[in-house]
Write a protein that holds these residues in place. Structure first.
Motif: not given
Ligand code: FES
Ligand code: FES
Length: 164
Positions: A99-106, A118-120, A145-151
């Motif tokens: 899901a992190f890859i799918r949503h560019d969570g980083f 933490s998410a787990l 990096c401020g990736a919060y929305p995607n995370i």
């Protein structure tokens, strides 16, 4: 009684890490973070602040998230530690990793192992009921990096799929 530990005192510790028993002999003051990275070569767990303020070092200890920079390795005798290296099984990424890859969570990825651990835990605790709740229970994991929305989107996706 004097509870202080003399400098240089070495202790034997057996910890289960990602399902396997690991025996360590180390200075009693070594943190779990340093033991994982320096003794066991599990460098997926990152050292950010080393002061309990950023969440980069988050791992699971007996299924609960802890900051490994604030946890002594000697406290982990007989306990189960799960790191980012322990999530993928049979060559397949964990649904949270996907899901992190799918949503560019980083972006740079430095905070990502801690974010994922933490998410787990958050998902297993049933704390993903809304974006606000996700943000609140992920607030200990900083991302420069401020990736919060995607995370948040990645975590909500896993919660919606019920695949954690
Ligand atoms: S390295 Fe542990 S909280 Fe920052
Ligand atoms: S992705 Fe760079 S610090 Fe979070």
């Amino acid at each position: 009684m004097d509870d202080t530990i003399a400098a240089g005192t070495r202790v034997d510790v057996t910890v289960r890490v990602n399902g396997g028993a690991r025996r360590l002999r180390l200075d009693a003051r070594v943190t779990l973070l340093d033991a994982l990275r320096d003794e066991l070569d599990l460098t997926g767990t990152k050292k950010g602040c080393d002061q309990g303020a950023c969440g980069a070092c988050t791992v699971l200890l007996d299924g609960k998230r802890v900051l490994s920079c604030l946890t002594l390795a000697a406290q982990c005798e007989g306990r189960e530690v799960t790191t980012i290296e322990g999530l993928a099984a049979d060559g397949r990424l964990h649904p949270v990793q996907e899901a992190f890859i799918r949503h560019d969570g980083f972006q740079c990825g430095y905070c990502t192992p801690g974010q994922i651990m933490s998410a787990l835990a958050l998902l297993q605790e049933g704390r993903a009921g809304s974006d606000e709740e996700i943000r609140e229970f992920m607030s200990g994991n900083l991302c420069r990096c401020g990736a919060y929305p995607n995370i948040v989107a990645a975590i909500r996706d896993v919660a919606d799929r019920g695949s954690e």
